[in-house]
Scaffold this active site. Structure first.
Site, mmCIF file in Angstrom:
data_model
loop_
_atom_site.group_PDB
_atom_site.id
_atom_site.type_symbol
_atom_site.label_atom_id
_atom_site.label_comp_id
_atom_site.label_asym_id
_atom_site.label_seq_id
_atom_site.Cartn_x
_atom_site.Cartn_y
_atom_site.Cartn_z
ATOM 1 C CG HIS A 91 -38.386 -9.480 -28.716
ATOM 2 N ND1 HIS A 91 -38.219 -9.989 -27.452
ATOM 3 C CD2 HIS A 91 -38.196 -10.520 -29.561
ATOM 4 C CE1 HIS A 91 -37.957 -11.289 -27.531
ATOM 5 N NE2 HIS A 91 -37.919 -11.634 -28.803
ATOM 6 C CG ASP B 291 -8.834 -7.060 -12.896
ATOM 7 O OD1 ASP B 291 -9.549 -7.083 -13.919
ATOM 8 O OD2 ASP B 291 -9.192 -6.534 -11.826
ATOM 9 C CD1 TRP C 61 -33.897 -9.137 -35.799
ATOM 10 C CD2 TRP C 61 -31.807 -8.458 -35.445
ATOM 11 N NE1 TRP C 61 -33.047 -10.132 -36.228
ATOM 12 C CE2 TRP C 61 -31.756 -9.743 -36.021
ATOM 13 C CE3 TRP C 61 -30.593 -7.826 -35.136
ATOM 14 C CZ2 TRP C 61 -30.561 -10.412 -36.295
ATOM 15 C CZ3 TRP C 61 -29.398 -8.507 -35.418
ATOM 16 C CH2 TRP C 61 -29.398 -9.780 -35.986
ATOM 17 C CB SER D 142 -19.892 -1.122 -25.333
ATOM 18 O OG SER D 142 -19.950 -2.170 -24.403
ATOM 19 C CG HIS E 140 -23.951 -15.991 -40.738
ATOM 20 N ND1 HIS E 140 -25.222 -16.485 -40.573
ATOM 21 C CD2 HIS E 140 -23.127 -16.995 -40.399
ATOM 22 C CE1 HIS E 140 -25.154 -17.743 -40.192
ATOM 23 N NE2 HIS E 140 -23.892 -18.086 -40.083
ATOM 24 C CD GLU F 290 -24.226 -9.957 -32.945
ATOM 25 O OE1 GLU F 290 -23.085 -9.456 -33.046
ATOM 26 O OE2 GLU F 290 -24.867 -10.007 -31.887
ATOM 27 C CE1 TYR G 292 -22.218 -20.661 -36.474
ATOM 28 C CE2 TYR G 292 -22.558 -18.828 -37.971
ATOM 29 C CZ TYR G 292 -22.723 -20.159 -37.667
ATOM 30 O OH TYR G 292 -23.397 -20.978 -38.513
ATOM 31 C CB SER H 30 -16.851 -27.381 -23.776
ATOM 32 O OG SER H 30 -17.417 -27.398 -25.054
ATOM 33 C CG HIS I 153 -27.011 -18.458 -44.965
ATOM 34 N ND1 HIS I 153 -26.014 -19.195 -44.392
ATOM 35 C CD2 HIS I 153 -27.462 -17.661 -43.977
ATOM 36 C CE1 HIS I 153 -25.869 -18.865 -43.136
ATOM 37 N NE2 HIS I 153 -26.744 -17.929 -42.847
ATOM 38 C CG HIS I 154 -28.953 -14.318 -43.089
ATOM 39 N ND1 HIS I 154 -29.611 -14.706 -41.948
ATOM 40 C CD2 HIS I 154 -27.650 -14.623 -42.874
ATOM 41 C CE1 HIS I 154 -28.733 -15.204 -41.082
ATOM 42 N NE2 HIS I 154 -27.545 -15.166 -41.622
ATOM 43 C CB THR J 238 -22.262 -27.331 -36.117
ATOM 44 O OG1 THR J 238 -21.841 -26.142 -36.770
ATOM 45 C CG2 THR J 238 -23.181 -26.968 -34.977
ATOM 46 C CE LYS K 217 -17.306 -25.856 -31.229
ATOM 47 N NZ LYS K 217 -16.640 -26.138 -29.992
ATOM 48 N NE ARG L 6 -38.641 -12.894 -39.127
ATOM 49 C CZ ARG L 6 -37.326 -12.629 -39.092
ATOM 50 N NH1 ARG L 6 -36.553 -12.936 -40.112
ATOM 51 N NH2 ARG L 6 -36.788 -12.056 -38.044
#
Lengths: 533, 379
Positions: free
Chosen positions: A79, A108, A144, A172, A256, A258, A260, A271, A305-306, A331, A334, A453
């Site tokens: 998943h 293009d 994952w 890719s 990390h 990733e 963002y 926006s 921090h993970h 953040t 924004k 989890r």
């Protein structure tokens, strides 16, 4: 730069698309490739969604009912992998393909053949990844995040196929990103300076650099796994002088940024949409660009921090806590900018706007729980519980996924020439909005109360809210079939869209006809007045 | 009069309901726990939570007001402003100040959690797939207490064949026992994959990493039973390896230690005696269900290919020496653990005998604890 743009075709003969299936196999047209990416990602979204519903069905009640633990771990792992690499990332690449050339006045993408190749790798990568379900020992079952040594010494044999699939996805993504960077740097119409580019282009520009920087790191870490599994190295094995925690450092150095990668283009989409429906220019365009760049920079220096519970020394924990907290500042800028854009506008609430506003609110909730997770002592209690699951689903589902849906509703009249069914669109929004919150909000509670989890069965005190969460998941999941219906209905017909489509929309893509012709801006546009709201 | 009574009753039941709701609510928040550190962590959590709520109310409040007032349908004309340096500086600087307010207590709590003064008791916590091993370290290795702690919830409850007990999935056969008001240091490591030792009431969560030892500590102030779970995905039965800690008065703790040491002596004696095959089979089934059935399944069929079948094939019907070797030393590169470090010689002899003679495996041989003991000693 201008040499490329001014090279017109003087034969007066414009090619339309080829006929039949070969149009899609050989296409080098950015719009066709964008369409392929979007449909592929929707297929993966449904596949990953079915796996998620399997998880939520098992978690509906305590006890093991229909899914045994070894299968459950395969479902959670696949998943995550499918949603991250198959649904969210390709959807944004699809939007980039469709929109970046039209937004910067280019005919293009800069590298059309590579564009074709970077898409067509994906079905094979995911075909291989999904085929592991039918292999002896089953699909990847190590999460994952595939922490070693669970993903090396203790992995099912299919891990080698998983590694190869990750390599293909990486190739890719890197090719797609190089294409975005080259297109933006070289193919802008005259007058389209960097600080006039729409924010969607800006956020993708920065995202592409993130991808180019970190996908090789992911490739590196899976290659180290491959070496450990098949060639006798011991990168992640203390018994051979390695360190399992090294895996986590390398993985999260990719992982990390990733995160963002999956949210910056969403910032760009929102926006674009909020100013249109507020009929008011985006507040603080410059600060939006700088905030995006700051977030991208900070994303490289907060990875641990993970990993607050792996035993990092005090100085390291403090550094990563402070650096992580700092992300709240750009953040916040924004979010405040979006709110200030809405303030004193003249708003209407069509489906794209509903999704965009829900994005701002629910992404902020996810951001605030992210701030809580940054506080190390508290993180010792939150880490690896459902609180984390709730947090990252709030930033990914009503964050990234809602922004993708908002984008589809916003630009589909331009793509198809037809308006979507507004009543059905709003119904889809409200069902999704309720479904998402019913699914993920209670997970904050069960996480704080102590449910880890990635477990297929749980203690009795978590039963009530798990049941609620599962009901929400089914509501959200099945509402997406309505989305599919709305999109197909819109492709097949509907009220004709004007070129402008939305009263308050600004940008070059609204200056071309609806539906957008197969080739656009074969001569560059001259007026940049419409560049961004 | 009747009406008043009715109202009174309605009010009372409403009050009761709200009490129930409140009680439920506390079960939905982080646990305050029973150590000074866990209380401070809880306070910190609530502080950040309230700050986040305040920010949320402010931001969403402005949005909602805007959505109500600034609608095209009300005939408003959109304003034209799109930047304001003062506002932008303010909403950059104010969040930084709020972050500083959060960082100060977070830093001081974290420093105290990392404070590593001498401990009163050192316990090595070793994660296994899917159970815990606790070793009470002692300068004299002969005095060390070591035991495995695994899930006690019956399979029938998990398979929904019986009603689930109060501590469903949170009950173990041999709980960890610690004295209160003593500084207990946990030295956390793992035998196989990464696990995570988590007891919410102590605010202790430390990853168990194979090949490395990391420490954490707790001073428990109240006697009681505290339950936690493994918090890092560690394979198939990750959800089925709880942690149970009994915190007891020093006197009770001393009593328990004496009991454990007597038990160890008894095990030593049982290894010395000669067992009958029936005794080995009975003991063997018990050990098998406790330690082997999670992978090889109660019927011995396993879940191939990760967990091979033992029925009519493989080690259980091969030569005895190979069977003993795999049990004692495990099988590198697979989930098969080295049980020589987990089980005593009597248990190993019993389970080997059981596997060779159960489910129609008719090997008709047996091995004595004494023989296993000699082999283990020579390794």
């Amino acid at each position: 730069m201008s040499a490329v743009i001014e090279e017109h075709h003087h034969d007066g003969h414009h090619h339309g698309p080829d006929k039949g299936i070969m149009r899609w196999v050989f296409t080098t047209n950015h719009k066709d490739i964008g369409t392929l990416y979007l449909w592929f990602s929707f297929l993966m979204f449904l596949t990953g969604g079915v796996l998620a519903l399997g998880i939520r069905t098992e978690l509906f009640q305590p006890g093991l009912q229909i899914i045994q633990p070894e299968i459950f771990n395969q479902l959670t792992t696949m998943h995550g992998l499918i949603m991250v690499f198959g649904a969210v990332m390709p959807a944004f690449v699809g939007l980039a393909n469709w929109l970046i050339p039209m937004m910067i006045g280019a005919p293009d993408m800069a590298l059309p053949r590579m564009n074709n190749y970077s898409f067509w790798i994906l079905p094979f990568a995911f075909g291989m990844l999904l085929s592991t379900f039918f292999m002896e020992g089953g699909a990847p079952n190590y999460g994952w995040t595939f922490y070693a040594p669970l993903s090396t010494d203790y992995a099912p044999p299919s891990v080698t196929f998983f590694i190869f699939a990750v390599h293909m996805m990486g190739i890719s993504s890197i090719m797609g990103s190089i294409n975005v960077v080259v297109t933006i740097l070289n193919m802008r119409a005259p007058g389209m300076t960097l600080m006039k580019m729409p924010l969607f282009v800006w956020t993708w520009f920065i995202t592409a650099y993130l991808l180019i920087a970190v996908m090789p790191v992911l490739a590196g870490v899976v290659t180290m796994m491959l070496m450990d599994i098949h060639f006798g190295t011991a990168f992640f094995n203390a018994g051979g002088g390695g360190d399992p925690v090294l895996f986590q450092h390398v993985f999260w150095f990719f992982g990390h940024p990733e995160v963002y990668i999956m949210i910056l283009p969403a910032f760009g989409v929102v926006s674009a949409i909020i100013p249109t429906f507020a009929r008011k220019r985006l507040f603080g365009y410059d600060s939006m660009v700088y905030a995006t760049a700051s977030i991208a920079f900070l994303s490289f220096i907060v990875w641990a921090h993970h990993m607050f519970t792996v035993g990092i020394p005090l100085a390291g924990e403090l550094y990563f806590m402070y650096a992580t907290m700092l992300i709240a500042v750009p953040t916040g800028v924004k979010v405040f900018n979006w709110v200030a854009t809405m303030w004193q506008g003249a708003m209407t609430f069509e489906t794209p706007m509903l999704f965009a506003i829900a994005f701002v609110i629910l992404f902020t909730i996810g951001g605030l729980s992210g701030l809580m997770l940054a506080i190390v002592p508290a993180d010792f209690q939150y880490h690896d519980t459902y609180f984390v699951v709730a947090h990252f689903h709030y930033v990914l589902v009503p964050g990234s996924v809602f922004s993708i849906m908002a984008a589809v509703y916003y630009w589909i009249p331009k793509w198809t020439g037809n308006m979507y069914d507004e009543t059905l669109g709003k119904t889809h929004f409200w069902l999704s909005f309720i479904g998402v919150n019913v699914t993920f909000f209670p997970q904050h509670f069960i996480g704080l109360a102590g449910m880890p989890r990635r477990i297929p069965d749980y203690a009795l005190q978590f039963a009530d809210w798990n049941m609620v969460s599962s009901c929400g998941a089914f509501l959200f999941g099945f509402s997406q079939l309505l989305f599919l219906f709305i999109v197909i209905k819109c492709i097949r017909g509907g009220k004709k869209a004007t070129d402008q489509v939305w009263e308050g929309a600004h940008g070059l893509e609204w200056t071309i006809p609806s539906p957008a012709p197969y080739h656009t801006f074969t001569t560059p546009p001259t007026s940049m007045k419409e560049a961004h709201g | 009069m009747n009406r008043v009574m009715q109202m009174w009753q309605a009010g009372l039941s409403l009050l009761l309901c709200s009490n129930v709701a409140l009680a439920d609510w506390s079960a939905l928040n982080m646990r305050q726990g029973v150590t000074e550190i866990s209380q401070r962590v809880y306070d910190l959590h609530m502080l950040i939570f309230y700050i986040c709520c305040a920010i949320g109310v402010l931001v969403f409040g402005v949005m909602i007001i805007s959505m109500l007032m600034h609608r095209k349908s009300l005939g408003v004309t959109p304003a034209t402003f799109h930047e304001d340096t003062r506002v932008e500086v303010a909403w950059t600087v104010i969040p930084i100040i709020i972050l500083l307010v959060m960082a100060v207590p977070a830093t001081s709590t974290l420093r105290d959690m990392y404070e590593s003064s001498d401990s009163d008791l050192d316990i090595e916590v070793r994660g296994y797939q899917w159970k815990w091993q606790y070793t009470y370290l002692n300068e004299d290795p002969a005095e060390e207490i070591q035991f495995m702690s695994a899930l006690k919830t019956p399979r029938n409850e998990i398979q929904n064949l019986e009603a689930k007990g109060e501590h469903y999935l949170l009950d173990v056969d041999n709980p960890l026992v610690i004295p209160i008001n003593k500084r207990v240091r946990f030295l956390v490591t793992s035998q196989d994959t990464i696990h995570s030792f988590w007891v919410p009431d102590f605010a202790v969560k430390r990853d168990a990493i194979p090949g490395f030892i990391h420490e954490s500590w707790a001073v428990v102030e109240e006697p009681g039973v505290y339950r936690g779970q493994c918090a890092e995905l560690c394979g198939k039965d990750h959800g089925f390896m709880p942690i149970v800690v009994h915190a007891v008065e020093q006197a009770d703790y001393d009593l328990w230690i004496a009991e454990k040491q007597a038990e160890a002596k008894e095990v030593f004696n049982t290894v010395g005696k000669t067992w009958s095959k029936d005794e080995l089979m009975v003991k063997g089934e018990e050990v098998y269900l406790q330690h082997c059935a999670a992978c090889h399944q109660p019927n011995g069929q396993g879940i191939p290919p990760a967990f091979p079948s033992l029925v009519g094939q493989g080690i259980a019907v091969g030569p005895m020496s190979g069977h003993i070797d795999i049990l004692l030393n495990g099988q590198a590169g697979t989930a098969m653990q080295a049980f020589g470090q987990q089980l005593n010689p009597a248990e190993i002899a019993a389970v080997i005998t059981y596997e060779r003679n159960a489910w129609g495996n008719d090997m008709n041989d047996m091995v004595q604890p004494k023989e296993i003991n000699t082999m283990m000693a020579s390794e």
